[in-house]
Structure formats: C-alpha cells, structure tokens
Design a protein around this motif. Structure first.
Motif, mmCIF file in Angstrom:
data_model
loop_
_atom_site.group_PDB
_atom_site.id
_atom_site.type_symbol
_atom_site.label_atom_id
_atom_site.label_comp_id
_atom_site.label_asym_id
_atom_site.label_seq_id
_atom_site.Cartn_x
_atom_site.Cartn_y
_atom_site.Cartn_z
ATOM 1 N N ILE A 61 0.838 -1.206 0.000
ATOM 2 C CA ILE A 61 0.000 0.000 0.000
ATOM 3 C C ILE A 61 0.875 1.259 0.000
ATOM 4 O O ILE A 61 0.667 2.170 -0.805
ATOM 5 C CB ILE A 61 -0.947 0.015 1.233
ATOM 6 N N LYS A 91 -9.301 -6.715 0.186
ATOM 7 C CA LYS A 91 -10.105 -6.037 -0.854
ATOM 8 C C LYS A 91 -9.298 -4.942 -1.554
ATOM 9 O O LYS A 91 -9.783 -3.833 -1.796
ATOM 10 C CB LYS A 91 -11.407 -5.500 -0.251
ATOM 11 N N LEU A 92 -8.070 -5.275 -1.871
ATOM 12 C CA LEU A 92 -7.171 -4.304 -2.517
ATOM 13 C C LEU A 92 -6.920 -4.603 -3.995
ATOM 14 O O LEU A 92 -6.149 -3.918 -4.636
ATOM 15 C CB LEU A 92 -5.813 -4.289 -1.788
ATOM 16 N N ILE A 95 -7.418 -1.727 -6.182
ATOM 17 C CA ILE A 95 -6.659 -0.509 -5.852
ATOM 18 C C ILE A 95 -5.191 -0.630 -6.256
ATOM 19 O O ILE A 95 -4.630 0.269 -6.870
ATOM 20 C CB ILE A 95 -6.805 -0.220 -4.340
ATOM 21 N N ARG B 95 -9.827 -2.055 9.983
ATOM 22 C CA ARG B 95 -9.698 -0.999 8.980
ATOM 23 C C ARG B 95 -11.029 -0.717 8.289
ATOM 24 O O ARG B 95 -11.786 -1.632 7.972
ATOM 25 C CB ARG B 95 -8.691 -1.454 7.926
ATOM 26 N N LEU B 97 -12.717 -0.182 5.116
ATOM 27 C CA LEU B 97 -12.296 -0.639 3.790
ATOM 28 C C LEU B 97 -12.214 0.471 2.751
ATOM 29 O O LEU B 97 -11.543 0.337 1.740
ATOM 30 C CB LEU B 97 -13.221 -1.751 3.299
ATOM 31 N N ILE B 100 -7.865 3.618 2.457
ATOM 32 C CA ILE B 100 -6.772 2.765 2.012
ATOM 33 C C ILE B 100 -5.506 3.057 2.802
ATOM 34 O O ILE B 100 -4.685 3.896 2.429
ATOM 35 C CB ILE B 100 -6.506 2.938 0.501
ATOM 36 N N LYS B 101 -5.382 2.393 3.894
ATOM 37 C CA LYS B 101 -4.154 2.494 4.679
ATOM 38 C C LYS B 101 -3.919 1.146 5.369
ATOM 39 O O LYS B 101 -4.802 0.300 5.420
ATOM 40 C CB LYS B 101 -4.237 3.627 5.699
ATOM 41 N N ALA B 102 -2.704 1.003 5.882
ATOM 42 C CA ALA B 102 -2.327 -0.302 6.408
ATOM 43 C C ALA B 102 -2.896 -0.593 7.792
ATOM 44 O O ALA B 102 -3.218 -1.729 8.116
ATOM 45 C CB ALA B 102 -0.809 -0.390 6.444
ATOM 46 N N PHE B 108 -8.659 -6.736 10.938
ATOM 47 C CA PHE B 108 -9.667 -7.038 9.918
ATOM 48 C C PHE B 108 -9.523 -8.489 9.447
ATOM 49 O O PHE B 108 -10.511 -9.219 9.329
ATOM 50 C CB PHE B 108 -9.502 -6.065 8.751
#
Lengths: 99, 137
Positions: A61, A91-92, A95, B95, B97, B100-102, B108
């Motif tokens: 990410i 769910k990436l 992205i 997180r 969803l 968008i970060k770690a 999760f």
C-alpha cells in the motif's frame, strides 16, 4: 526474505522471495522505496513469496501510494496464490496494480 | 481428535515465524484443517504481531507471550496471553475498507477468518487474554 533487483531502462523489477512479515518490512521498504523515489516504474515480482501478512500488505500500500504521489507506479507481477488470497481478503485487488 | 498444545514465545518480530511454524505443525495433524490452515496461521500470527506491535510498542522485553491451540468438540480455539499494555477492546477497530491504509488490517483479517474474537481479563498471571475460535462442525 531475500530479494534481487534488475533494472532495464526506467523499469526496476524487484524479485521478492520467502516470507514477508513484520520482521522484514523495513528491509523490503529499504529496497523498494529508493527505486520509487528515483521515479522508476517498479515491478514487484511476488512469484516466490510464500507468505505475506498485514505488514507485508502495508508495504504494498505504501509503495503504491508513494509511487502515485511521485507520478510513477508499482505493478505487482506473478503474484503467488497465497499472496493473492491476502490481497483479496484486504479487498485491494481494485486498488493496487495487479498484472 | 481433541488436543491442546501450548508454547511460550519471545515478544519480538522474529518470533512471528516461530509462531507460524508452531501452528502449521499442529494443523498438519488432521485433514480437517487442510483447507483453512493458511488462514488460521495468518489469524494467529496477526494476533501475535499485535502483541509485539501494540502490547509492547515493538520494544525489547524479557516478557513472553503464551499461545494455546485447542481443539475440542469440533471447535478450534487459539488463545494468546501476554503481560503488555492492557487492551481496551472498544478501542480495537478493523480498517475501514474505504480508507486505504495499512493500520487495522491485521484485526480485519482476524475478523474475516475466525468465527469469534473475545478479549478476557480474568486470566491469572496475565494482563491480556485473547481467544480466537472457529467451528469445524
């Protein structure tokens, strides 16, 4: 985790190998981030990555975000089945750049 | 096929691999876990990582964490005990969803994989006691 880097024109390919967890994320970032900062297109070959946890995903990410910010990109190549499963669980898949 | 296995681990990032090896060896014993082994190992390792990262701020310590893996009446439970910073369960958030970060991904993942995640505070000699369960009925 071990790695190998090859560079051709403006594309740097990082072949990662082994298990990517909290213990090795700094090492992974030390390999990947300078390539992004040099504005190279970075291909992460994940064929031989047997295990990746949330720390490993965080490297993906952060790399993606840093690349986007600098106008380049990180593309994930030959993603192993186990890593793909974790990416999808997070769910990436829509992205990150998956090839 | 009921069993109960436990092991103590140093609280450091390098232990996470040992935690995974410990769990994999146990799950290899029965085909009932075959399909879920990778997920279960991930859930346990994420919980152990949270102890290293959040319970102890990734700082060196002589403390150890204890992990118990138990299978009884077709229910698998993985318990983690530590003496780190007390966990406030209401502060633990997976997180978002859309964000968008770690951070929060590990929590999760645990929630996605396990049926139930419970924090108990009743265990003598420990500060935190996390119980992850999954039914194999």
């Amino acid at each position: 985790m071990s790695y190998k880097v090859t560079e051709e024109n403006n594309i740097a390919t990082v072949y990662l190998n082994g298990e990517i967890d909290m213990d090795v994320t700094e090492k992974a970032k030390e390999v990947i981030m300078p390539l992004i900062e040099a504005k190279k297109e970075v291909h992460l070959n994940l064929k031989d990555v047997e295990y990746m946890d949330s720390s490993g995903i965080s490297v993906l990410i952060e790399s993606h975000q840093q690349a986007t910010e600098l106008g380049t990109k990180v593309i994930l190549k030959e993603i192993s089945k186990s890593v793909l499963k974790v990416i999808m669980m997070a769910k990436l898949e829509q992205i990150l750049n998956l090839d | 096929m009921d069993f109960k296995e436990s092991q103590n681990f140093k609280i450091e990032p390098a232990s996470l691999k040992e935690v995974r090896v410990f769990a994999r060896e146990i799950f290899k014993r029965s085909s009932i876990f075959e399909k879920d082994t990778d997920d279960l190992v991930l859930a346990l390792a994420e919980a152990a990582q949270n102890i290293v990262k959040h319970g102890y701020g990734n700082q060196p310590t002589s403390d150890e964490m204890k992990i118990v893996i138990k299978f009884e009446d077709n229910v698998l439970s993985m318990e983690l005990m530590d003496k780190g910073k007390p966990v406030v369960p209401s502060n633990i958030k997976p997180r978002d969803l859309d964000d968008i970060k770690a951070g929060g991904l590990g929590t999760f993942f645990i929630g996605q994989i396990m049926d139930e995640v419970v924090f108990k505070t009743t265990k003598v000699n420990w500060v935190n006691h996390l119980i992850l369960t999954k039914s194999f009925n």
